[in-house]
Design a protein around this motif. Sequence first.
Motif, PDB file in Angstrom:
ATOM      1  N   GLU A  38       5.758  -2.754   8.387  1.00 53.88           N
ATOM      2  CA  GLU A  38       5.495  -3.452   9.638  1.00 53.88           C
ATOM      3  C   GLU A  38       5.959  -4.887   9.431  1.00 53.88           C
ATOM      4  OE1 GLU A  38       1.439  -3.280  10.882  1.00 53.88           O
ATOM      5  OE2 GLU A  38       1.295  -1.103  10.712  1.00 53.88           O
ATOM      6  N   GLN A  39       6.215  -5.587  10.508  1.00 47.99           N
ATOM      7  CA  GLN A  39       6.752  -6.937  10.347  1.00 47.99           C
ATOM      8  C   GLN A  39       5.832  -7.793   9.488  1.00 47.99           C
ATOM      9  OE1 GLN A  39       7.750  -8.977  13.987  1.00 47.99           O
ATOM     10  NE2 GLN A  39       8.901 -10.557  12.919  1.00 47.99           N
ATOM     11  N   GLY A  40       6.368  -8.289   8.390  1.00 48.34           N
ATOM     12  CA  GLY A  40       5.624  -9.151   7.485  1.00 48.34           C
ATOM     13  C   GLY A  40       4.700  -8.423   6.529  1.00 48.34           C
ATOM     14  N   LYS A  41       4.664  -7.080   6.600  1.00 49.22           N
ATOM     15  CA  LYS A  41       3.789  -6.295   5.727  1.00 49.22           C
ATOM     16  C   LYS A  41       4.647  -5.366   4.878  1.00 49.22           C
ATOM     17  CE  LYS A  41      -0.082  -6.283   9.012  1.00 49.22           C
ATOM     18  NZ  LYS A  41      -1.006  -5.428   9.788  1.00 49.22           N
ATOM     19  N   ALA A  42       4.389  -5.382   3.571  1.00 48.79           N
ATOM     20  CA  ALA A  42       5.255  -4.619   2.680  1.00 48.79           C
ATOM     21  C   ALA A  42       4.494  -4.044   1.496  1.00 48.79           C
ATOM     22  CB  ALA A  42       6.399  -5.501   2.176  1.00 48.79           C
ATOM     23  N   ILE A  43       5.094  -3.026   0.904  1.00 49.81           N
ATOM     24  CA  ILE A  43       4.658  -2.485  -0.377  1.00 49.81           C
ATOM     25  C   ILE A  43       5.877  -2.493  -1.300  1.00 49.81           C
ATOM     26  CG2 ILE A  43       2.757  -1.077   0.494  1.00 49.81           C
ATOM     27  CD1 ILE A  43       4.607   1.334   0.474  1.00 49.81           C
ATOM     28  N   PHE A  44       5.637  -2.480  -2.597  1.00 49.63           N
ATOM     29  CA  PHE A  44       6.750  -2.532  -3.534  1.00 49.63           C
ATOM     30  C   PHE A  44       6.529  -1.546  -4.664  1.00 49.63           C
ATOM     31  CE2 PHE A  44       3.621  -5.705  -4.608  1.00 49.63           C
ATOM     32  CZ  PHE A  44       3.477  -5.626  -5.977  1.00 49.63           C
ATOM     33  N   ASP A  45       7.557  -1.341  -5.480  1.00 48.98           N
ATOM     34  CA  ASP A  45       7.617  -0.357  -6.562  1.00 48.98           C
ATOM     35  C   ASP A  45       8.088   0.981  -5.991  1.00 48.98           C
ATOM     36  OD1 ASP A  45       6.401   1.983  -8.257  1.00 48.98           O
ATOM     37  OD2 ASP A  45       6.499   0.282  -9.598  1.00 48.98           O
ATOM     38  N   SER A  46       9.184   1.504  -6.544  1.00 43.67           N
ATOM     39  CA  SER A  46       9.808   2.704  -5.978  1.00 43.67           C
ATOM     40  C   SER A  46       8.873   3.909  -5.964  1.00 43.67           C
ATOM     41  CB  SER A  46      11.086   3.046  -6.752  1.00 43.67           C
ATOM     42  OG  SER A  46      10.819   3.350  -8.105  1.00 43.67           O
ATOM     43  N   ASN A  47       8.090   4.095  -7.006  1.00 42.20           N
ATOM     44  CA  ASN A  47       7.191   5.252  -7.025  1.00 42.20           C
ATOM     45  C   ASN A  47       6.131   5.158  -5.932  1.00 42.20           C
ATOM     46  OD1 ASN A  47       8.371   6.689  -9.178  1.00 42.20           O
ATOM     47  ND2 ASN A  47       7.322   5.400 -10.678  1.00 42.20           N
ATOM     48  N   ILE A  48       5.580   3.967  -5.742  1.00 39.07           N
ATOM     49  CA  ILE A  48       4.571   3.774  -4.699  1.00 39.07           C
ATOM     50  C   ILE A  48       5.204   3.935  -3.326  1.00 39.07           C
ATOM     51  CG2 ILE A  48       3.053   2.051  -3.639  1.00 39.07           C
ATOM     52  CD1 ILE A  48       2.592   0.955  -6.500  1.00 39.07           C
ATOM     53  N   ILE A  49       6.364   3.344  -3.126  1.00 37.41           N
ATOM     54  CA  ILE A  49       7.061   3.448  -1.848  1.00 37.41           C
ATOM     55  C   ILE A  49       7.378   4.903  -1.515  1.00 37.41           C
ATOM     56  CG2 ILE A  49       9.263   2.956  -0.694  1.00 37.41           C
ATOM     57  CD1 ILE A  49       9.243   0.252  -2.184  1.00 37.41           C
ATOM     58  N   ASN A  50       7.890   5.636  -2.490  1.00 38.89           N
ATOM     59  CA  ASN A  50       8.360   6.985  -2.206  1.00 38.89           C
ATOM     60  C   ASN A  50       7.229   7.960  -1.921  1.00 38.89           C
ATOM     61  OD1 ASN A  50      10.860   5.922  -2.542  1.00 38.89           O
ATOM     62  ND2 ASN A  50      11.316   6.952  -4.462  1.00 38.89           N
ATOM     63  N   VAL A  51       6.127   7.820  -2.613  1.00 35.59           N
ATOM     64  CA  VAL A  51       4.966   8.667  -2.302  1.00 35.59           C
ATOM     65  C   VAL A  51       4.418   8.316  -0.922  1.00 35.59           C
ATOM     66  CG1 VAL A  51       2.591   9.205  -2.948  1.00 35.59           C
ATOM     67  CG2 VAL A  51       4.365   9.113  -4.711  1.00 35.59           C
ATOM     68  N   TYR A  52       4.373   7.026  -0.620  1.00 36.60           N
ATOM     69  CA  TYR A  52       3.938   6.592   0.714  1.00 36.60           C
ATOM     70  C   TYR A  52       4.812   7.211   1.798  1.00 36.60           C
ATOM     71  CZ  TYR A  52       3.814   3.631   4.873  1.00 36.60           C
ATOM     72  OH  TYR A  52       3.763   3.183   6.172  1.00 36.60           O
ATOM     73  N   LEU A  53       6.125   7.125   1.635  1.00 38.83           N
ATOM     74  CA  LEU A  53       7.038   7.666   2.640  1.00 38.83           C
ATOM     75  C   LEU A  53       6.866   9.167   2.801  1.00 38.83           C
ATOM     76  CD1 LEU A  53      10.292   5.687   1.745  1.00 38.83           C
ATOM     77  CD2 LEU A  53       8.923   5.421   3.832  1.00 38.83           C
ATOM     78  N   ASP A  54       6.678   9.857   1.688  1.00 40.13           N
ATOM     79  CA  ASP A  54       6.548  11.317   1.767  1.00 40.13           C
ATOM     80  C   ASP A  54       5.252  11.723   2.455  1.00 40.13           C
ATOM     81  OD1 ASP A  54       7.800  13.775   1.257  1.00 40.13           O
ATOM     82  OD2 ASP A  54       6.471  14.151  -0.440  1.00 40.13           O
TER      83      ASP A  54
END
Length: 254
Positions: free
Chosen positions: A73-89
């Motif tokens: 969301e605008q101005g809101k982020a997460i980082f680290d590929s493993n965390i990002i990819n599980v979140y997306l899935d």
Amino acid sequence: MSEKHLKAGDALPSFNGKLRLFAMRFCPYAERSVLVLNAKGLEYDLVFVNLDHKPEWLFNFSPKGTVPALEYEQGKAIFDSNIINVYLDEKYPDKPLQASDPLRRAQDKLIVENFAAAQSAYYTAAFNAQALQPSHIENYHKGLEGLQKELEVRGTKFLHGDEAGWVDLTIWPFLERFLALPLMGKAEFAIDQSKYALLTTYIEAMKNVPAVKLYCLAPETHAKFTESRAKGDPDYNMLDTSAVCCMRPRKKKE
């Protein structure tokens, strides 16, 4: 979409409501998240950053200034590929990339964990060759042998099954870069088809996965960038449009 890597002093591009991934074009960890976004068929924007002269605003999305970072969301982020990819899935479950069975998910994570020593050996060979020891070469080939054994035991085209999944997209960015090592004079790191027949078949299959084809780079391109980085002057903006398989984001299916 610009291939230019933004640096300190450059303005943050305006947010247009899509998912936005901050990445570096040659970073294998960032590539992991790009591949997942592609595989999920999500609409997203890519912003490439110069990791030697980081834009000030990068730290608003990734406190350590690392990539990838996902602005969900605008101005809101997460980082680290493993965390990002599980979140997306989990956030977009229409096309699951993780195994449905908890035990298989755990086993997939162990594959990734056991492959880490080969990744570490790659970094030493590519960027710190003077520190290369026989143990690095041994760990590298143990990692390849472990992948080949898993493919043999599972008996499927991909580690995930008949289609590439999370585990394949997590491993692939490093296999893609491993293919560049012999071009840089590291013959001992070659993936010999006579020894790794099943693994080389898997590599060829991965090259043809749509999510991979959208973003892959040739071994020669990886070798050229790696050599520039090893010399202390990474050429972040070396690509032209003809060097990229495809960098357009895929639109989510309605």
